[in-house]
Write a protein that holds these residues in place. Structure first.
Motif, PDB file in Angstrom:
ATOM      1  N   VAL A  65       6.796  15.355   0.367  1.00  0.00           N
ATOM      2  CA  VAL A  65       6.797  13.912   0.578  1.00  0.00           C
ATOM      3  C   VAL A  65       6.873  13.305  -0.810  1.00  0.00           C
ATOM      4  N   ALA A  70       5.740  11.054   6.308  1.00  0.00           N
ATOM      5  CA  ALA A  70       5.085  12.365   6.324  1.00  0.00           C
ATOM      6  C   ALA A  70       5.026  12.935   7.736  1.00  0.00           C
ATOM      7  N   GLY A  71       5.030  14.246   7.808  1.00  0.00           N
ATOM      8  CA  GLY A  71       4.918  14.915   9.096  1.00  0.00           C
ATOM      9  C   GLY A  71       4.635  16.388   8.909  1.00  0.00           C
ATOM     10  N   ASP A  77       0.856  -1.178   0.000  1.00  0.00           N
ATOM     11  CA  ASP A  77       0.000   0.000   0.000  1.00  0.00           C
ATOM     12  C   ASP A  77       0.898   1.237   0.000  1.00  0.00           C
ATOM     13  N   HIS A 102       7.233  18.645   7.120  1.00  0.00           N
ATOM     14  CA  HIS A 102       7.674  18.265   5.782  1.00  0.00           C
ATOM     15  C   HIS A 102       6.751  18.857   4.720  1.00  0.00           C
ATOM     16  N   ALA A 116      10.714  12.212   3.068  1.00  0.00           N
ATOM     17  CA  ALA A 116      10.053  13.488   3.333  1.00  0.00           C
ATOM     18  C   ALA A 116      11.086  14.505   3.791  1.00  0.00           C
ATOM     19  N   SER A 144       4.192   6.188   2.345  1.00  0.00           N
ATOM     20  CA  SER A 144       4.338   7.652   2.367  1.00  0.00           C
ATOM     21  C   SER A 144       3.882   8.231   3.707  1.00  0.00           C
ATOM     22  N   ASP A 145       2.832   7.663   4.299  1.00  0.00           N
ATOM     23  CA  ASP A 145       2.374   8.152   5.606  1.00  0.00           C
ATOM     24  C   ASP A 145       3.440   7.972   6.679  1.00  0.00           C
ATOM     25  N   PHE A 146       4.270   6.922   6.551  1.00  0.00           N
ATOM     26  CA  PHE A 146       5.323   6.676   7.531  1.00  0.00           C
ATOM     27  C   PHE A 146       6.298   7.851   7.608  1.00  0.00           C
ATOM     28  N   ALA A 177       0.304   4.326   0.189  1.00  0.00           N
ATOM     29  CA  ALA A 177      -0.081   5.333   1.179  1.00  0.00           C
ATOM     30  C   ALA A 177       0.514   5.024   2.552  1.00  0.00           C
ATOM     31  N   THR A 178       0.599   3.755   2.910  1.00  0.00           N
ATOM     32  CA  THR A 178       1.188   3.376   4.190  1.00  0.00           C
ATOM     33  C   THR A 178       2.659   3.769   4.238  1.00  0.00           C
TER      34      THR A 178
END
Length: 137
Positions: A30, A23-24, A14, A27, A97, A19-21, A16-17
């Motif tokens: 990403v 992301a913050g 996935d 940043h 990111a 990239s979500d890791f 998104a999983t």
């Protein structure tokens, strides 16, 4: 503290999983490399791929991510798929990111290049006529 995610997966990835890791809230960039199985290579039709990994491949992948994170000071993540994949399946997702895009572009390019050259994962292409061949061996 810099965050690192590195995984070899027999299950679909996935993006998104991944990239979500990385992301913050600090940043502004990403960046995600999303490698998918294509239907051709070198002028030849490809019908599917098989990826096999050395038992230590995840450790190599982690080292690539950790080195990229240490060099750039940015969070990095990569998940590489193994097993049988069909056209359009996701084979590799790598993400970085950064506060600004230039640093993220540089770090992501370095990370993907290292993964492709240093992580012991082998690719076998399957062709429509029923033959197959290992790539890069």
């Amino acid at each position: 503290m810099t965050f690192v995610l590195a995984r070899i997966s027999a299950e679909p990835i996935d993006p998104a999983t991944v990239s979500d890791f990385v992301a913050g809230p600090t940043h502004g960039a990403v960046l995600v490399f999303w490698g998918v199985v294509r239907d051709h290579d070198g002028g030849r039709s490809v019908s599917a791929l098989e990826y096999q990994a050395h038992p230590d491949a995840e450790a190599f992948l982690h080292r690539c991510c950790a080195d990229a994170a240490a060099a750039s000071g940015l969070p990095t993540a990569a998940v590489h798929r193994v097993g049988d994949l069909t056209i359009g399946d996701t084979a590799l997702v790598a993400a970085v990111a950064a506060p600004h895009r230039a640093a993220a572009f540089d770090a992501l390019e370095t990370l993907v290049d290292r993964i492709k050259s240093e992580v012991p994962i082998w690719k076998r292409q399957r062709f429509p006529e029923g033959t197959s061949e290992w790539v890069g061996l």
